[in-house]
Design an enzyme around this catalytic site. Structure first.
Site, PDB file in Angstrom:
ATOM      1  N   SER A 216      -1.383  32.886 -13.416  1.00 31.28           N
ATOM      2  CA  SER A 216      -1.141  31.833 -14.392  1.00 31.28           C
ATOM      3  C   SER A 216       0.338  31.753 -14.721  1.00 31.28           C
ATOM      4  O   SER A 216       1.003  32.776 -14.876  1.00 31.28           O
ATOM      5  CB  SER A 216      -1.936  32.082 -15.683  1.00 31.28           C
ATOM      6  OG  SER A 216      -1.646  31.072 -16.631  1.00 31.28           O
ATOM      7  N   GLY A 217       0.827  30.525 -14.834  1.00 29.48           N
ATOM      8  CA  GLY A 217       2.224  30.365 -15.224  1.00 29.48           C
ATOM      9  C   GLY A 217       2.801  29.002 -14.944  1.00 29.48           C
ATOM     10  O   GLY A 217       3.863  28.661 -15.453  1.00 29.48           O
TER      11      GLY A 217
ATOM     12  N   HIS B  85      -9.418  32.894 -18.987  1.00 27.00           N
ATOM     13  CA  HIS B  85      -8.084  32.522 -19.480  1.00 27.00           C
ATOM     14  C   HIS B  85      -7.972  31.003 -19.537  1.00 27.00           C
ATOM     15  O   HIS B  85      -7.514  30.425 -20.525  1.00 27.00           O
ATOM     16  CB  HIS B  85      -7.009  33.120 -18.559  1.00 27.00           C
ATOM     17  CG  HIS B  85      -5.655  32.480 -18.671  1.00 27.00           C
ATOM     18  ND1 HIS B  85      -5.367  31.230 -18.155  1.00 27.00           N
ATOM     19  CD2 HIS B  85      -4.503  32.920 -19.222  1.00 27.00           C
ATOM     20  CE1 HIS B  85      -4.105  30.931 -18.393  1.00 27.00           C
ATOM     21  NE2 HIS B  85      -3.560  31.932 -19.043  1.00 27.00           N
ATOM     22  N   ASN B  86      -8.395  30.330 -18.477  1.00 29.79           N
ATOM     23  CA  ASN B  86      -8.313  28.868 -18.433  1.00 29.79           C
ATOM     24  C   ASN B  86      -9.247  28.222 -19.442  1.00 29.79           C
ATOM     25  O   ASN B  86      -8.922  27.183 -20.030  1.00 29.79           O
ATOM     26  CB  ASN B  86      -8.634  28.368 -17.027  1.00 29.79           C
ATOM     27  CG  ASN B  86      -7.492  28.590 -16.054  1.00 29.79           C
ATOM     28  OD1 ASN B  86      -6.662  29.480 -16.244  1.00 29.79           O
ATOM     29  ND2 ASN B  86      -7.448  27.804 -15.000  1.00 29.79           N
TER      30      ASN B  86
ATOM     31  N   GLU C 134      -7.551  28.406 -22.612  1.00 28.53           N
ATOM     32  CA  GLU C 134      -6.480  27.401 -22.529  1.00 28.53           C
ATOM     33  C   GLU C 134      -7.017  26.011 -22.869  1.00 28.53           C
ATOM     34  O   GLU C 134      -6.383  25.252 -23.616  1.00 28.53           O
ATOM     35  CB  GLU C 134      -5.891  27.425 -21.119  1.00 28.53           C
ATOM     36  CG  GLU C 134      -4.774  26.448 -20.841  1.00 28.53           C
ATOM     37  CD  GLU C 134      -4.364  26.506 -19.369  1.00 28.53           C
ATOM     38  OE1 GLU C 134      -4.324  25.433 -18.730  1.00 28.53           O
ATOM     39  OE2 GLU C 134      -4.101  27.608 -18.858  1.00 28.53           O
ATOM     40  N   TYR C 135      -8.194  25.668 -22.342  1.00 31.07           N
ATOM     41  CA  TYR C 135      -8.835  24.395 -22.681  1.00 31.07           C
ATOM     42  C   TYR C 135      -9.000  24.290 -24.200  1.00 31.07           C
ATOM     43  O   TYR C 135      -8.713  23.253 -24.803  1.00 31.07           O
ATOM     44  CB  TYR C 135     -10.228  24.305 -22.044  1.00 31.07           C
ATOM     45  CG  TYR C 135     -10.311  23.747 -20.643  1.00 31.07           C
ATOM     46  CD1 TYR C 135      -9.515  24.244 -19.614  1.00 31.07           C
ATOM     47  CD2 TYR C 135     -11.217  22.738 -20.334  1.00 31.07           C
ATOM     48  CE1 TYR C 135      -9.628  23.740 -18.326  1.00 31.07           C
ATOM     49  CE2 TYR C 135     -11.334  22.224 -19.052  1.00 31.07           C
ATOM     50  CZ  TYR C 135     -10.541  22.738 -18.043  1.00 31.07           C
ATOM     51  OH  TYR C 135     -10.649  22.237 -16.772  1.00 31.07           O
TER      52      TYR C 135
ATOM     53  N   LYS D  94      -9.592  20.739 -13.430  1.00 30.49           N
ATOM     54  CA  LYS D  94      -9.769  21.318 -12.099  1.00 30.49           C
ATOM     55  C   LYS D  94     -11.105  22.039 -11.922  1.00 30.49           C
ATOM     56  O   LYS D  94     -11.462  22.429 -10.823  1.00 30.49           O
ATOM     57  CB  LYS D  94      -8.624  22.309 -11.817  1.00 30.49           C
ATOM     58  CG  LYS D  94      -7.242  21.657 -11.740  1.00 30.49           C
ATOM     59  CD  LYS D  94      -7.095  20.834 -10.482  1.00 30.49           C
ATOM     60  CE  LYS D  94      -5.723  20.206 -10.371  1.00 30.49           C
ATOM     61  NZ  LYS D  94      -4.630  21.181 -10.225  1.00 30.49           N
TER      62      LYS D  94
END
Length: 390
Positions: A30-31, A87-88, A91-92, A162
Site C-alpha cells: 500500500s502506498g 486495510h483497503n 480505507e473505504y 477495485k
C-alpha cells in the site's frame, strides 16, 4: 505476488510451487504513487524462509517511521494479502467518513471550499492527523485549470472501486463479524454509481412535494461549534471503523491459525500506506497493553475518548438526518457503538419470533438449556395484554 490479490489465490500458488522446491510470498503493498517513490507499507505472508531471504531488501524498500521500517512478517499462507484487503476495507470506511464530514460542513454549515481547506489543515495538526485528512485539505485548494471555480466541484459524483472493499464485506459476513461502517461505505459507492437514477429520483420527489429546505444550508448554525462537533464525530466514527477491521482480522487469524500481531499491523500502517495516521500509534499501544483486546472500543483510553465525544457525535448525526443529508458511515458507526455497549438488546424478541415460526428454540437468562414454546397456542388461550390499550 504483490499488491491486491485474493488471499486464496496465494494459498493455491504456495501449494502448487512447494512441490517444486520454490518458496512463495504473497505480499500486500500500500502506498500509491508516493509509496512507489518514497517507500510503501509492505505486508508479506507465506513462507517465512522466503521472507528471511529478502528481509533486508524489504526493510530498505519500505517506508521508514520512528519505530522501524513499515514491513513485518505477517504470517503463513495468504495472510499478507488478507491483511492488505482489510486495510483497503478500512480505507473505504475512512474515505466515506471524511466525505460525510465534508457534506455536512458544506451543505448544512454552508462552508466554502477555502474554509474547508483551512479546517482540514487544522484537523491535520491534531488527533485526526493522517494522509487522507492532509490530501483532502489539498484537494479543496485546487482551481479548475479549464474553467472557473474549484476542481473538486467539477468532478462527477460517481466513485470507482477495485473490489477489495467488497471482498472485505463478504469475508466479514462469512465470519459473522459485524462491519457496518465498511459495508456502508461500499453501499455508498454502489449508490453513487446510480447517477441518472438519483437525478430522476430528485425530480420525482420534488414534484411529489419534498420540501426544498431538505438538504439546504441551515440558518442560524453556529459554524464554530458545528466544525468542532464534526471533528469529534469523525474521530469517534473512525475508531469504530478500525475496530471492525481489527475484529475481522482477529476472526480470520483464529480460523486460519495465522497468529496475527495486531499491534505490529498498526505499526507498519503508520507510514507509506493510504491509511497512515498518528492515530495508528495509539492502536499499536492499545494492543501492546492487551494483545487479547476484544475491541478497540473497550481499550480504556479509546473508551474514554468515545464517551467524551458521543454527545457531539449524536448532534452531528441528528442534524444531518433532520437536514436530509445522508451520513451512512457515521450512522453505522454510532449504531455499532450503541449496540456493542448495551448489555441487553431486543434480540430476545427476534429469537422468540424464530422459535414461533420455525421451532428454532431459545435459551433463557434464568436457567440453562434450550427451550421451545407453543407460542401461538398459548397466546390464543390467554387474555394477557388484552386491556393494555384500553
Amino acid at each position: 505476488m504483490g499488491g491486491n490479490e485474493w488471499y486464496e489465490n496465494t494459498e493455491r500458488r504456495i501449494q502448487e510451487v512447494s512441490n517444486k522446491g520454490i518458496l512463495y510470498l504473497g505480499m500486500g503493498v500500500s502506498g500509491g504513487e508516493e509509496g512507489a517513490r518514497n517507500g510503501p507499507s509492505l505486508m508479506p505472508g507465506g513462507s517465512y524462509q522466503a521472507y528471511s531471504n529478502v528481509q533486508d531488501i524489504l526493510n530498505k524498500v519500505a517506508a521508514q517511521v520512528e519505530d522501524g521500517p513499515c514491513v513485518t512478517y505477517i504470517g503463513e499462507g495468504g495472510s499478507g494479502n488478507f491483511v492488505k484487503m482489510v486495510h483497503n476495507g478500512i480505507e473505504y470506511g475512512d474515505m466515506q467518513l471524511i466525505s460525510e464530514a465534508y457534506d455536512v460542513l458544506k451543505n448544512v454549515g454552508g462552508l466554502s471550499n477555502s474554509e474547508l481547506s483551512e479546517i482540514f489543515g487544522e484537523w491535520n495538526k491534531g488527533e485526526l492527523e493522517s494522509f487522507l485528512i492532509e490530501i483532502t485539505g489539498d484537494i479543496f485548494k485546487v482551481k479548475d485549470g479549464s474553467g472557473d471555480g474549484d476542481l473538486v466541484d467539477k468532478i462527477l459524483d460517481k466513485t470507482g472501486m477495485k473490489g477489495t472493499g467488497k471482498w472485505t464485506v463478504q469475508q466479514a459476513a462469512e465470519l459473522s463479524v459485524a462491519a457496518p461502517t465498511i459495508a456502508a461505505s461500499l453501499d455508498s459507492r454502489y449508490l453513487s454509481g446510480l447517477k441518472e437514477e438519483r437525478e430522476n429520483a430528485a425530480n420525482v420527489l420534488k414534484e411529489a412535494g419534498l420540501n426544498d429546505e431538505v438538504g439546504s444550508v441551515k440558518s442560524g448554525i453556529d459554524k464554530k461549534r458545528l466544525i468542532d462537533d464534526v471533528r469529534q464525530a469523525l474521530y469517534a466514527s473512525k475508531i469504530c471503523s478500525y475496530a471492525q477491521g481489527m475484529n475481522l482480522l482477529r476472526a480470520k487469524s483464529d480460523e486460519k491459525g495465522w497468529n496475527l500481531n495486531f499491534g505490529e499491523l498498526a505499526r507498519i500502517w503508520k507510514g507509506g500506506c493510504i491509511i497512515r495516521a498518528v492515530f495508528l500509534d495509539r492502536i499499536k499501544k492499545a494492543y501492546h497493553r492487551n494483545p487479547n483486546l476484544a475491541s478497540l472500543i473497550v481499550d480504556p483510553e479509546f473508551a474514554s475518548e468515545m464517551v467524551q465525544r458521543q454527545a457531539a457525535w449524536r448532534r452531528v448525526v441528528g442534524l444531518a438526518i433532520s437536514s436530509g443529508i445522508s451520513t451512512p458511515g457515521m450512522c453505522a458507526s454510532l449504531a455499532y457503538f450503541d449496540t456493542y455497549r448495551r448489555a441487553r438488546l431486543p434480540a430476545n424478541l427476534v429469537q422468540a419470533q424464530r422459535d414461533l415460526f420455525g421451532a428454532h428454540t431459545y435459551e433463557r437468562v434464568d436457567r440453562p438449556g434450550s427451550f421451545h414454546t407453543e407460542w401461538t397456542k398459548l397466546a390464543r388461550n390467554s387474555n394477557t395484554g388484552v386491556g393494555a390499550l384500553n
